[in-house]
Design a protein around this motif. Structure first.
Motif, PDB file in Angstrom:
ATOM      1  N   VAL A  22      34.931 -14.946  29.958  1.00 11.48           N
ATOM      2  CA  VAL A  22      34.169 -13.707  30.056  1.00 11.48           C
ATOM      3  C   VAL A  22      34.247 -13.125  31.472  1.00 11.48           C
ATOM      4  CG1 VAL A  22      31.885 -14.654  30.595  1.00 11.48           C
ATOM      5  CG2 VAL A  22      32.059 -12.682  29.093  1.00 11.48           C
ATOM      6  N   ARG A  23      34.632 -13.952  32.433  1.00  6.83           N
ATOM      7  CA  ARG A  23      34.763 -13.481  33.813  1.00  6.83           C
ATOM      8  C   ARG A  23      35.959 -12.558  34.017  1.00  6.83           C
ATOM      9  NH1 ARG A  23      34.180 -19.354  36.861  1.00  6.83           N
ATOM     10  NH2 ARG A  23      32.292 -19.995  35.777  1.00  6.83           N
ATOM     11  N   ALA A  24      36.847 -12.498  33.018  1.00  7.39           N
ATOM     12  CA  ALA A  24      38.112 -11.788  33.214  1.00  7.39           C
ATOM     13  C   ALA A  24      38.001 -10.272  33.068  1.00  7.39           C
ATOM     14  CB  ALA A  24      39.160 -12.324  32.252  1.00  7.39           C
ATOM     15  N   PHE A  25      36.826  -9.769  32.657  1.00  4.46           N
ATOM     16  CA  PHE A  25      36.593  -8.319  32.558  1.00  4.46           C
ATOM     17  C   PHE A  25      37.441  -7.658  31.470  1.00  4.46           C
ATOM     18  CE2 PHE A  25      34.617  -6.756  36.812  1.00  4.46           C
ATOM     19  CZ  PHE A  25      33.786  -7.863  36.854  1.00  4.46           C
ATOM     20  N   ARG A  26      37.997  -8.442  30.527  1.00  4.76           N
ATOM     21  CA  ARG A  26      38.929  -7.854  29.561  1.00  4.76           C
ATOM     22  C   ARG A  26      38.288  -6.757  28.729  1.00  4.76           C
ATOM     23  NH1 ARG A  26      43.476 -11.585  28.400  1.00  4.76           N
ATOM     24  NH2 ARG A  26      44.174 -11.998  30.527  1.00  4.76           N
ATOM     25  N   SER A  27      36.990  -6.909  28.386  1.00 10.05           N
ATOM     26  CA  SER A  27      36.402  -5.921  27.473  1.00 10.05           C
ATOM     27  C   SER A  27      35.825  -4.717  28.208  1.00 10.05           C
ATOM     28  CB  SER A  27      35.301  -6.572  26.624  1.00 10.05           C
ATOM     29  OG  SER A  27      34.182  -6.848  27.430  1.00 10.05           O
ATOM     30  N   VAL A  28      35.739  -4.794  29.527  1.00 12.12           N
ATOM     31  CA  VAL A  28      35.171  -3.654  30.256  1.00 12.12           C
ATOM     32  C   VAL A  28      36.219  -2.946  31.102  1.00 12.12           C
ATOM     33  CG1 VAL A  28      32.775  -4.436  30.325  1.00 12.12           C
ATOM     34  CG2 VAL A  28      34.369  -5.234  32.070  1.00 12.12           C
ATOM     35  N   GLY A  29      37.401  -3.542  31.168  1.00 18.61           N
ATOM     36  CA  GLY A  29      38.482  -2.919  31.926  1.00 18.61           C
ATOM     37  C   GLY A  29      38.401  -3.273  33.405  1.00 18.61           C
ATOM     38  N   SER A 145      32.144 -26.740  21.912  1.00 14.68           N
ATOM     39  CA  SER A 145      32.575 -27.899  21.119  1.00 14.68           C
ATOM     40  C   SER A 145      33.026 -27.413  19.742  1.00 14.68           C
ATOM     41  CB  SER A 145      31.451 -28.932  20.995  1.00 14.68           C
ATOM     42  OG  SER A 145      30.404 -28.419  20.221  1.00 14.68           O
ATOM     43  N   ASP A 146      33.875 -28.213  19.093  1.00 17.16           N
ATOM     44  CA  ASP A 146      34.543 -27.751  17.871  1.00 17.16           C
ATOM     45  C   ASP A 146      33.587 -27.286  16.777  1.00 17.16           C
ATOM     46  OD1 ASP A 146      37.000 -28.162  18.982  1.00 17.16           O
ATOM     47  OD2 ASP A 146      37.373 -30.079  17.992  1.00 17.16           O
ATOM     48  N   SER A 147      32.553 -28.083  16.512  1.00 19.34           N
ATOM     49  CA  SER A 147      31.671 -27.739  15.382  1.00 19.34           C
ATOM     50  C   SER A 147      30.950 -26.427  15.596  1.00 19.34           C
ATOM     51  CB  SER A 147      30.561 -28.769  15.222  1.00 19.34           C
ATOM     52  OG  SER A 147      31.027 -30.036  15.141  1.00 19.34           O
ATOM     53  N   LEU A 148      30.870 -25.994  16.857  1.00 22.27           N
ATOM     54  CA  LEU A 148      29.994 -24.854  17.167  1.00 22.27           C
ATOM     55  C   LEU A 148      30.748 -23.584  17.520  1.00 22.27           C
ATOM     56  CD1 LEU A 148      27.341 -26.930  19.125  1.00 22.27           C
ATOM     57  CD2 LEU A 148      27.078 -25.867  16.876  1.00 22.27           C
ATOM     58  N   LEU A 149      32.083 -23.680  17.634  1.00 26.16           N
ATOM     59  CA  LEU A 149      32.861 -22.475  17.969  1.00 26.16           C
ATOM     60  C   LEU A 149      33.254 -21.723  16.707  1.00 26.16           C
ATOM     61  CD1 LEU A 149      35.357 -22.996  20.903  1.00 26.16           C
ATOM     62  CD2 LEU A 149      33.380 -21.482  20.740  1.00 26.16           C
ATOM     63  N   ILE A 150      32.278 -21.448  15.894  1.00 24.34           N
ATOM     64  CA  ILE A 150      32.508 -20.765  14.628  1.00 24.34           C
ATOM     65  C   ILE A 150      31.523 -19.611  14.580  1.00 24.34           C
ATOM     66  CG2 ILE A 150      32.491 -21.058  12.114  1.00 24.34           C
ATOM     67  CD1 ILE A 150      33.031 -24.121  12.827  1.00 24.34           C
ATOM     68  N   LYS A 151      32.051 -18.404  14.410  1.00 27.20           N
ATOM     69  CA  LYS A 151      31.234 -17.182  14.507  1.00 27.20           C
ATOM     70  C   LYS A 151      30.342 -17.242  15.760  1.00 27.20           C
ATOM     71  CE  LYS A 151      32.269 -14.931  10.570  1.00 27.20           C
ATOM     72  NZ  LYS A 151      33.624 -15.503  10.588  1.00 27.20           N
ATOM     73  N   ALA A 152      30.989 -17.593  16.855  1.00 26.57           N
ATOM     74  CA  ALA A 152      30.236 -17.800  18.099  1.00 26.57           C
ATOM     75  C   ALA A 152      30.065 -16.494  18.859  1.00 26.57           C
ATOM     76  CB  ALA A 152      30.960 -18.819  18.973  1.00 26.57           C
ATOM     77  N   GLY A 153      29.055 -16.474  19.723  1.00 28.65           N
ATOM     78  CA  GLY A 153      28.802 -15.308  20.559  1.00 28.65           C
ATOM     79  C   GLY A 153      29.455 -15.467  21.915  1.00 28.65           C
ATOM     80  N   SER A 154      28.899 -14.784  22.912  1.00 31.85           N
ATOM     81  CA  SER A 154      29.372 -14.821  24.295  1.00 31.85           C
ATOM     82  C   SER A 154      30.834 -14.391  24.382  1.00 31.85           C
ATOM     83  CB  SER A 154      29.142 -16.215  24.906  1.00 31.85           C
ATOM     84  OG  SER A 154      29.395 -16.178  26.292  1.00 31.85           O
ATOM     85  N   GLY A 155      31.621 -15.052  25.264  1.00 31.65           N
ATOM     86  CA  GLY A 155      33.008 -14.656  25.476  1.00 31.65           C
ATOM     87  C   GLY A 155      33.828 -14.752  24.200  1.00 31.65           C
ATOM     88  N   GLY A 160      37.037 -11.391  20.917  1.00 28.10           N
ATOM     89  CA  GLY A 160      37.582 -11.304  19.564  1.00 28.10           C
ATOM     90  C   GLY A 160      38.032 -12.625  18.980  1.00 28.10           C
ATOM     91  N   HIS A 161      37.516 -13.742  19.501  1.00 32.17           N
ATOM     92  CA  HIS A 161      37.880 -15.038  18.906  1.00 32.17           C
ATOM     93  C   HIS A 161      36.630 -15.821  18.538  1.00 32.17           C
ATOM     94  CE1 HIS A 161      41.925 -14.219  20.239  1.00 32.17           C
ATOM     95  NE2 HIS A 161      41.510 -14.132  21.487  1.00 32.17           N
ATOM     96  N   PRO A 162      35.748 -15.246  17.723  1.00 31.29           N
ATOM     97  CA  PRO A 162      34.528 -15.968  17.398  1.00 31.29           C
ATOM     98  C   PRO A 162      34.792 -17.278  16.660  1.00 31.29           C
ATOM     99  CG  PRO A 162      34.752 -14.014  16.024  1.00 31.29           C
ATOM    100  CD  PRO A 162      35.824 -13.948  17.050  1.00 31.29           C
ATOM    101  N   ASP A 163      35.957 -17.348  15.970  1.00 34.62           N
ATOM    102  CA  ASP A 163      36.363 -18.608  15.328  1.00 34.62           C
ATOM    103  C   ASP A 163      37.585 -19.092  16.093  1.00 34.62           C
ATOM    104  OD1 ASP A 163      34.504 -18.236  13.078  1.00 34.62           O
ATOM    105  OD2 ASP A 163      35.856 -16.583  12.587  1.00 34.62           O
ATOM    106  N   SER A 164      37.384 -19.977  17.007  1.00 33.59           N
ATOM    107  CA  SER A 164      38.480 -20.363  17.904  1.00 33.59           C
ATOM    108  C   SER A 164      39.633 -21.013  17.154  1.00 33.59           C
ATOM    109  CB  SER A 164      37.945 -21.339  18.941  1.00 33.59           C
ATOM    110  OG  SER A 164      39.016 -21.828  19.734  1.00 33.59           O
TER     111      SER A 164
END
Ligand SMILES: Cc1ncc(COP(=O)(O)O)c(C=O)c1O
Ligand SMILES: N[C@H](C=O)CCC(=O)O
Length: 424
Positions: A22-29, A145-155, A160-164
């Protein structure tokens, strides 16, 4: 040493040039700036810009950056060494503070990040119940962690990778994802999976999807349902723990979860995590029980010393009253400016957290959060940054205020944010 040069060097060696997406500024330019120092409410960039910071290192800096009391506590601990690999006195004091302030936590285990805390809490819930499935909520983020990176929030949501990728389908099958604030979906999930759900994990105020409040009675309903089914209720208070009250959201909402995960503030700005709760569940952990969990640096003396100092500064609750006033000031300034400009928006705020959704819809779950106009947010973000206010670089991250923002800083920040809104 300027940010653009550092970023070019970083991109050659670090994926995306950053150590957390999320530090990469990809969604805000634009490109991220690099920070060389942080004091109080202010960041100093590698380019010698001073920015009023509403990211607060993603929550931990509730007393502002480099607070003298915390710095002195770290320095004093440092005199005695950096890590012992044995039990140390600080971790006992930390456990006493946590269990005092968060009464649902009867026993606690320290670890090194929020991710470790939630991952371990899930394993413990599974080990305790002998069941495999867990429920999480769309848009809630609990680390990576694997079990929780499903429809995840934050970065994960922002990029655009809520399901890693990389999470085996067989793991994902054990995670049931439900919409937040939907009682029927919860009831249906329990009916469809009798005696199979080990735990329900949630951010009780989801704040990795902006900032959402539970509907009246929703958390109580969840508490009753999980108790009825012998399912472990896990409040992920990595972000909200000690941020909104010493006892977190569970204190504010008067709900007692079975397990709680903590991080951020309890490390005073150093890496930390913790999970704790009912003694009968926690006693399933090794070496008492068969659920394994460990850490080379767990209970690290520097992190414990920093965290203890941070928690003691919150002891008398006075800071929370001040932070709530600052939060209300920002909310009123931002919401007022948006209304005056005729921009449809929601500005949810609680205590020292807030976010801005550019939508006319009340936000109560991931679907409604995603009606926000991300492009408009990006313009707002860039306008604020140009004028010296740093907001989280994502439409789905909550903003944080520290006690160091009090006075002229918050007035100036409000003026900048309202001026920028006039230009949108
Ligand atoms: C609610 C919540 N849970 C867990 C985590 C994971 O914590 P960490 O980044 O320390 O691994 C975060 C933040 O990243 C969070 O906000
Ligand atoms: N929203 C995340 C944690 O709370 C932000 C931290 C990160 O992913 O870098």
């Amino acid at each position: 040493m300027i940010s653009s040069d550092l970023f070019e060097r970083a991109k050659k060696l670090i994926p995306g040039g950053v150590n957390s997406p999320v530090r990469a500024f990809r969604s805000v330019g634009g490109a991220p700036f690099f920070v060389k120092a942080a004091h109080g409410a202010t960041l100093t960039t590698a380019d010698d810009r001073e920015l009023i910071d509403f990211v607060c290192t993603w929550g931990p800096a509730i007393h502002g950056h480099n607070h003298p009391v915390i710095r002195d506590a770290i320095a004093a601990a440092l005199n005695n060494g950096t890590s012992f690999g044995t039990p140390n006195p600080y971790e006992v004091e930390m456990a006493e503070l946590i269990t005092t302030y968060v009464p649902s936590i009867e026993k606690v285990r320290m670890c090194n990040s929020g991710t470790e805390a939630t991952m371990s809490a899930i394993r413990l819930a599974r080990g305790f119940t002998g069941r495999d499935k867990i429920i999480k909520f769309a848009g809630c983020y609990h680390g990576h962690s694997d079990s929780l990176l499903i429809k995840a929030g934050s970065g994960a949501l922002t990029h655009g990778h809520p399901d890693s990728a990389g999470v085996p389908a067989s793991f994902a099958q054990e995670t049931i994802v439900l919409p937040f604030n939907d009682r029927d979906a919860l009831t249906a999930a329990f009916s469809a999976n009798p005696d199979a759900i080990a735990g329900v994990i949630l951010e009780p105020y989801p704040a990795n999807v902006g900032l959402i409040r539970p509907d009246e009675g929703y958390l109580r309903f969840l508490r009753e349902l999980t108790a009825q089914h012998g399912t472990v209720l896990i409040f992920d208070e990595v972000m909200t723990g000690f941020r909104l009250a010493k006892g977190g959201v569970q204190e504010i909402e008067a709900i007692t979860p079975d397990l709680t995960t903590l991080g951020k503030i309890i490390g005073g700005g150093l890496p930390v995590g913790a999970f704790g709760g009912r003694a009968d569940i926690m006693d399933r952990l090794a070496p008492e029980g068969p659920v394994y969990q460990a850490g080379t640096l767990s209970g690290n003396p520097l992190a414990m010393a920093a965290g203890i100092a941070a928690l003691k500064l919150l002891a008398d609750d006075e800071a929370y009253a001040r932070l709530a006033r600052l939060g209300a000031q920002v909310q009123s300034a931002v919401a007022g400016a948006l209304a005056a400009k005729g921009i449809a928006a929601q500005v949810p705020q609680t205590g020292s957290m807030w976010c801005t959704y550019f939508t006319d819809q009340p936000v109560r779950d991931l679907t409604t959060a995603q009606t926000t106009d991300a492009e408009l947010f990006a313009r707002y973000f860039r306008g604020c940054l140009d004028q010296g206010v740093y907001l989280p670089p994502s439409a789905y991250e909550a903003c944080f205020i520290s006690t160091a923002h009090e006075g002229a800083v918050i007035d100036k920040a409000c003026e900048i944010m309202t001026d920028v809104i006039k230009t949108l």
